[in-house]
Design a protein around this motif. Structure first.
Motif, short mmCIF file in Angstrom:
data_model
loop_
_atom_site.label_atom_id
_atom_site.label_comp_id
_atom_site.label_asym_id
_atom_site.label_seq_id
_atom_site.Cartn_x
_atom_site.Cartn_y
_atom_site.Cartn_z
N CYS A 33 0.90 -1.33 -0.02
CA CYS A 33 -0.04 -0.10 0.04
C CYS A 33 0.87 1.14 0.08
O CYS A 33 1.75 1.45 0.88
CB CYS A 33 -1.06 -0.02 1.25
N GLY A 34 0.76 1.98 -1.08
CA GLY A 34 1.77 3.31 -1.24
C GLY A 34 1.33 4.29 -0.59
O GLY A 34 0.14 4.68 -0.17
N PRO A 35 2.00 5.38 -0.56
CA PRO A 35 1.56 6.71 -0.31
C PRO A 35 0.84 7.34 -0.52
O PRO A 35 0.05 8.26 0.16
CB PRO A 35 2.92 7.40 0.07
N ASP A 36 0.22 7.09 -1.81
CA ASP A 36 -0.52 7.98 -2.68
C ASP A 36 -1.69 7.14 -3.14
O ASP A 36 -2.44 7.29 -3.88
CB ASP A 36 0.10 8.27 -4.04
N GLY A 37 -1.86 6.02 -2.24
CA GLY A 37 -3.04 5.29 -2.51
C GLY A 37 -2.97 4.21 -3.50
O GLY A 37 -3.67 3.44 -3.80
N GLN A 38 -1.37 3.85 -3.77
CA GLN A 38 -1.06 2.73 -4.73
C GLN A 38 -1.40 1.50 -4.03
O GLN A 38 -1.37 1.20 -2.95
CB GLN A 38 0.10 2.68 -5.10
N ARG A 39 -1.73 0.46 -4.77
CA ARG A 39 -2.05 -0.90 -4.34
C ARG A 39 -1.39 -1.74 -5.39
O ARG A 39 -1.68 -1.89 -6.63
CB ARG A 39 -3.58 -1.28 -4.18
N VAL A 40 -0.42 -2.38 -4.79
CA VAL A 40 0.51 -3.41 -5.68
C VAL A 40 0.46 -4.95 -5.04
O VAL A 40 0.60 -5.16 -4.04
CB VAL A 40 1.82 -3.07 -5.81
N ARG A 41 -0.29 -6.03 -5.66
CA ARG A 41 -0.55 -7.28 -5.49
C ARG A 41 0.85 -8.02 -5.34
O ARG A 41 1.87 -7.68 -6.03
CB ARG A 41 -1.40 -7.93 -6.55
N LEU A 42 1.17 -8.46 -4.14
CA LEU A 42 2.39 -9.07 -4.03
C LEU A 42 2.35 -10.64 -4.58
O LEU A 42 1.60 -11.43 -4.30
CB LEU A 42 2.57 -9.37 -2.46
N GLU A 43 3.47 -10.82 -5.18
CA GLU A 43 3.46 -12.24 -5.94
C GLU A 43 3.77 -13.21 -4.55
O GLU A 43 4.22 -12.82 -3.45
CB GLU A 43 4.96 -12.07 -6.61
N ARG A 44 3.45 -14.38 -4.89
CA ARG A 44 3.73 -15.39 -3.80
C ARG A 44 4.68 -15.39 -2.85
O ARG A 44 4.74 -15.29 -1.85
CB ARG A 44 3.21 -16.73 -4.50
N ARG A 45 5.77 -15.67 -3.55
CA ARG A 45 7.32 -15.90 -2.86
C ARG A 45 7.71 -14.61 -2.04
O ARG A 45 8.06 -14.58 -1.02
CB ARG A 45 8.20 -16.23 -3.89
N THR A 46 7.37 -13.34 -2.77
CA THR A 46 7.73 -12.25 -2.20
C THR A 46 6.68 -11.97 -0.83
O THR A 46 7.36 -11.72 0.13
CB THR A 46 7.45 -11.01 -3.19
N ALA A 47 5.51 -12.26 -1.03
CA ALA A 47 4.89 -12.23 0.28
C ALA A 47 5.26 -13.28 1.34
O ALA A 47 5.08 -12.82 2.34
CB ALA A 47 3.43 -12.43 -0.14
N ALA A 48 5.65 -14.21 0.92
CA ALA A 48 5.96 -15.30 1.99
C ALA A 48 7.29 -14.81 2.69
O ALA A 48 7.56 -15.03 3.66
CB ALA A 48 6.31 -16.76 1.44
N LEU A 49 8.25 -14.11 2.12
CA LEU A 49 9.38 -13.70 2.59
C LEU A 49 9.22 -12.69 3.30
O LEU A 49 9.69 -12.52 4.59
CB LEU A 49 10.32 -13.24 1.38
N LEU A 50 8.31 -11.58 3.04
CA LEU A 50 7.84 -10.55 3.98
C LEU A 50 7.20 -11.17 5.24
O LEU A 50 7.26 -10.74 6.42
CB LEU A 50 7.03 -9.58 3.34
#
Length: 549
Positions: A27-44
């Motif tokens: 979720c970005g500072p200007d209201g951006q929404r970026v869907r996380l890829e599966r492995r990126t989400a798992a790492l975070l």
């Protein structure tokens, strides 16, 4: 934490937030929404819950069947893509050996973990999205067996944290008498876990405490149907015992969540309404005349209880409230009322133009920065019309709205309500059901503008003020007798003298006697004001002049 429970990461004036509970996204500072890829989400998610971790070991969980060179290359590419997605705002930092989050509070799961460990239950619940709290919802990792096993355990742990926070927070709110907020939490819990008997029991208890026995019993029937249909089981004995108590209102021998073990439901909400026959007749006369009803009395005199009992005899009703401090914040009371109704009726769909206008006082409904200031008559009327439309839709399933502590309503909310009241009356079709209002306020505590408004409505015959006075000694005895407390009969005369016939003081004094195991002893020689009585007396004393003191 932000209003939706996500931490913030400031980088060069920009803020990025990470959600891994529910739909994984940035979720970005200007209201951006970026869907996380599966492995990126798992790492975070891993770093949020496990903390700094060995880089290669973590990468090997994500690509278990790849050779070491490929694993390292894949991890570098993943981190590069993450950096590009956040416009070079760093979320993850590391060296040759380890990886860590730059700011753990930027990830909702980390905020939930920290709040749980600190036993900050309200903050923990703020970290959970209203739509769901499943870690990495929609993702599976069948091709990463070790990661999949970790995810199963982490999901179960988070569900336990959320359940613990809900249980504790509902108990806190119930013990504090904030039954409306507690009910909202229990309803959200039941929507997410319809088969949860814990949530169901809270709903049953809270509906009863708010005076809606029918809703309490209907909740039990719904819970019993869900358990039978989904799980093939019957309700647990403690659920059945609670329902029997709601039906019969006997003293409880076991503890209530959020209350000390000795406090039965009959003390938390006395089953008998006494000493209000004259006030009830006035309410009936005002209702028949189509008047707006005001109930006025001293703090603790039972205004809200009377309003709820009367409303229950006239149709479907809901309750809103103002709070101390609202007077200084324009539209604070109206915003709280709308939020209460939106939680109560989450399926109501407000038109886009109404949501846009209400975003001026409810930022979660839209972006008020896109609207011009209310500098013109036309703009103000459109905003007021949005309030009227929202009132109609959010009370569509209710016949009566009970407003508590209206002495705290801010002037802007009061003016908007006055407009809405007249507009609702003007636009109602002949013979159609119209929303009715019962407002409760503390005697002598209305600010000048609302006091003049009430007086004007009464003078025009559009409203009626019903005064609620202290109970007589006989009323106090009848009230206590209805609670069915063994040992209380020996203290009835002393209790009536000590409390001055104030129903709240009666209840709080009985709580004190029960919690100190004094009900079966002689009347205490020195009895301090228990529970909420002390602060109420203090507030009244602070309003007196030096001469009066």
């Amino acid at each position: 934490m932000t209003a939706r429970g996500l931490g913030r990461l400031p980088v060069d004036g920009r803020e990025w937030r990470v959600r891994v509970l529910g739909l994984a996204q940035l979720c970005g500072p200007d209201g951006q929404r970026v869907r996380l890829e599966r492995r990126t989400a798992a790492l975070l998610a891993w770093l949020a819950l496990q903390g700094p971790s060995p880089k290669f070991a973590l990468a090997s969980l994500l690509w278990p069947d790849s050779p070491p060179t490929t694993v390292r290359s894949n991890l570098r590419q993943l981190l590069r893509r993450l950096r590009v997605a956040t416009e070079d705002a760093p979320l993850v930092e590391g060296d040759a050996e380890r990886l860590a989050l730059v700011s753990p509070s930027s990830v909702d799961a980390a905020g939930l973990k920290a709040a749980t460990e600190a036993r900050a239950h309200a903050e923990a619940l703020a970290c959970v999205d209203a739509e769901g709290n499943t870690l990495l919802a929609g993702f599976d990792f069948d091709d990463c067996p070790e990661l999949a096993r970790w995810l199963d355990g982490a999901r179960a742990g988070i569900e336990g944290w959320v359940r613990e926070a809900r249980e504790a927070r509902i108990a806190q709110l119930t013990a504090a008498g904030d039954w409306t907020a507690a009910l909202g939490l229990a309803q959200a819990w039941a929507r997410q876990e319809p088969e949860s008997e814990q949530a169901g029991r809270h709903l049953i208890r809270l509906h009863y405490l708010q005076g809606d026995r029918g809703a309490a019993l209907a909740t039990f029937e719904h819970l019993r149907d869900v358990l039978d249909r989904e799980l093939g089981v019957t309700p647990m004995p403690e659920t059945l015992a609670l329902v029997r108590e709601v039906e019969q209102s006997p003293p409880r021998s076991r503890s209530l969540p959020g209350a000390r073990p000795s406090l039965p439901l009959s003390v938390l909400r006395p089953p008998v309404l006494v000493g209000r026959d004259a006030a009830w007749r006035q309410l009936e006369a005002g209702w028949e005349a189509g008047q707006l009803l005001f109930i006025s009395g001293e703090p603790g005199s039972g205004k809200t209880r009377l309003a709820e009992e009367f409303a229950a005899t006239q149709g479907r009703w809901g309750r809103i409230e103002a709070r101390a401090g609202d007077r200084d914040v324009p539209f604070a009371s109206q915003a709280r009322a709308f939020r209460t109704q939106l939680r109560r009726w989450p399926d109501v769909k407000l038109p886009d133009w109404v949501r846009t206008e209400l975003s001026r006082i409810l930022p979660e409904l839209g972006d008020a920065r896109l609207l011009p200031p209310l500098a013109s008559v036309a703009g103000t009327l459109r905003f007021y019309d949005a309030i009227v439309a929202a009132l109609q839709l959010l009370h569509e399933h209710e016949d009566i709205s009970v407003a508590d502590d209206v002495q705290y309503w801010d002037a802007a909310s009061a003016r908007a309500f006055t407009f809405a009241l007249s507009r609702l009356a003007d636009t109602a079709p002949p013979g159609a059901r119209s929303l009715r209002f019962i407002d409760c306020y503390r005697r002598g505590e209305l600010s000048p503008e609302p006091r003049m408004h009430v007086a004007g409505l009464v003078e025009a015959g559009l409203a009626r003020v019903v005064e609620v006075d202290a109970l007589t000694d006989e009323d106090v005895k009848r009230m206590v007798a209805g609670m069915g407390l063994p040992g209380a009969e020996a203290h009835l005369d002393a209790l009536a003298r000590y409390t001055g016939g104030n129903p709240l003081y009666v209840v709080e004094t009985l709580k004190h006697l029960l919690e100190t195991d004094s009900l079966h002893r002689e009347w205490p020689q020195r009895l301090p004001p228990p529970g909420r009585v002390g602060p109420l007396i203090q507030r009244r004393l602070e309003g007196l002049s030096p001469l009066a003191l």
